[in-house]
Scaffold this motif. Structure first.
Motif, short mmCIF file in Angstrom:
data_model
loop_
_atom_site.label_atom_id
_atom_site.label_comp_id
_atom_site.label_asym_id
_atom_site.label_seq_id
_atom_site.Cartn_x
_atom_site.Cartn_y
_atom_site.Cartn_z
N ASN A 1 6.28 33.28 -39.97
CA ASN A 1 4.24 34.30 -39.73
C ASN A 1 4.10 35.52 -38.94
OD1 ASN A 1 3.23 33.43 -42.20
ND2 ASN A 1 3.22 31.81 -41.46
N ALA A 2 3.93 36.64 -39.21
CA ALA A 2 3.18 37.30 -38.14
C ALA A 2 2.18 36.68 -36.84
CB ALA A 2 2.43 38.64 -38.10
N PHE A 3 1.90 37.10 -35.37
CA PHE A 3 1.22 36.50 -34.98
C PHE A 3 -0.31 36.06 -35.37
CE2 PHE A 3 5.53 37.10 -31.94
CZ PHE A 3 5.73 35.79 -31.90
N THR A 4 -0.67 35.47 -35.10
CA THR A 4 -2.55 36.16 -34.97
C THR A 4 -2.89 35.43 -34.04
OG1 THR A 4 -2.12 33.81 -36.95
CG2 THR A 4 -4.65 34.83 -35.85
N GLU A 5 -3.98 37.32 -33.39
CA GLU A 5 -3.94 37.38 -31.88
C GLU A 5 -5.19 36.15 -31.28
OE1 GLU A 5 -6.03 41.12 -31.55
OE2 GLU A 5 -3.33 42.00 -32.37
N GLU A 6 -5.68 35.16 -32.41
CA GLU A 6 -6.58 34.75 -31.58
C GLU A 6 -5.93 33.25 -30.94
OE1 GLU A 6 -7.80 35.49 -35.33
OE2 GLU A 6 -8.36 37.00 -33.94
#
Ligand code: M7G
Length: 325
Positions: free
Chosen positions: A73-78
């Motif tokens: 998965n891509a990084f989630t900024e939260e």
């Protein structure tokens, strides 16, 4: 309809069992598969840039071929904070330290580390071809070549559309639908694409599937489909803004030619996300499509449309035999 909290819960790993819908079933299937029963036979594709791998194999005691697509998965900024990656739960293994430079491997808690997983079971030869790494070529499809070579091929063999009908008839993925315009002529269903987890905003990817049957692709579009196309563009953008707060100016809205599935659908992706299939040889921006048709009503019946074919696709042999590759 579901709110974002529900979607988040849905996307969190529950247990090792996976519930799948068979593509070629008439209704919802409650067959249970477990990854520990998967027996690997072949790696079809390992994309180190996209960090996806597609493998072919079998499930123990089950007949038929299965494909599994794994994607980091891509990084989630939260979660780039002290509750997420930089929390006490994260372990750090040192590779080396040299002066001011350090290299480490970090192990965040498992819930931050999910691997998006798609299973296609039972998979057909066409699915194997679609997910295999292979050479591709560009052909220029004139309207005559469309009638003579492409259309007979589409009529003879194409991917089953049962998953599309399941969505339109409310049998599958109903908790994922974010908008449903029920008008039989110009209505459509908007929902997260299979390729999107529905949560990670950075990789936002939705699909608008038209309710009207029989519109196969870009080639079938003309003045009579303008109200439908405009409705998808305007209502789709509005609903995505309401739900995910991504402004219309940051959405890439397009059709594929050739598509994999010959029931008209439109892709909505986040401009900053390099989704698969956004390249010039495959995607046609919906705004351009509308504009072309407004200028020349039967533009897509007259235009020469380039598209890519891959060597394992049967249509490659057809174009090659006729001397067009
Ligand atoms: P396409 O342009 O026909 O083919 O797009 P592509 O796969 O070459 O892009 C079809 C789109 O439908 C793709 O973006 C798929 O990821 C998506 N899709 C396919 N299936 C089988 C499903 C499904 O079962 N559910 C959802 N939500 N999307 C799907």
């Amino acid at each position: 309809m579901s709110d974002s909290n529900n979607q988040k819960l849905d996307s969190e790993p529950s247990n090792k069992k996976i519930k799948i819908d068979h593509e070629n079933d008439n209704g919802v299937n409650d067959n249970q598969l477990e990854l520990k029963d998967f027996e690997l036979e072949k790696i079809l594709n390992n994309n180190t840039v996209r960090k996806t791998v597609c493998v072919q194999g079998k499930f123990k005691d089950k007949s038929g071929v299965a494909l599994i697509v794994l994607e980091k998965n891509a990084f989630t900024e939260e979660v780039l904070d002290n509750e997420g990656y930089f929390s006490v739960d994260t372990e750090l293994k040192t590779f080396f330290q040299n002066d001011i430079y350090g290299n480490y491997e970090c192990f965040p808690r498992p819930s931050l580390n999910g691997v998006k997983t798609s299973i296609i079971y039972p998979a057909t030869e066409k699915h194997i071809a679609k997910f295999s790494q292979q050479e591709s070529h560009i052909v220029l499809e004139t309207p005559q070549l469309y009638e003579k070579l492409t259309l007979p091929h589409i009529n003879k063999e194409q991917f089953n559309l049962q998953w599309v009908y399941n969505i339109l008839e409310g049998k599958s993925e109903q908790d994922r639908v974010i908008y449903d315009n029920k008008c039989e002529r110009d209505g459509f269903v908007l929902l997260p694409d299979l390729k999107w987890d529905g949560v990670t905003k950075e990789t936002l990817y939705l699909l608008a599937i038209v309710r009207r049957r029989g519109i196969k692709s870009l080639r079938d579009l003309d003045e009579s489909t303008l109200p439908l196309l405009k409705r998808i563009r305007d209502e789709g953008k509005k609903k995505i803004y309401e739900k995910y707060k991504v402004p219309a100016s940051q959405l890439r809205v397009y059709l594929h030619y050739q598509p994999s599935f010959y029931h008209l659908h439109v892709h909505f992706t986040y401009l900053r996300h390099e989704a698969p299939g956004i390249y010039a040889e495959k995607s046609h921006l919906l705004d351009t499509v509308i504009d072309n048709i407004e200028m020349i009503g039967d533009y897509y019946k007259k235009a020469t449309l380039p598209f890519t074919i891959r060597e394992m696709d049967n249509i490659f042999n057809i174009y090659e035999t006729n001397g067009h590759v």
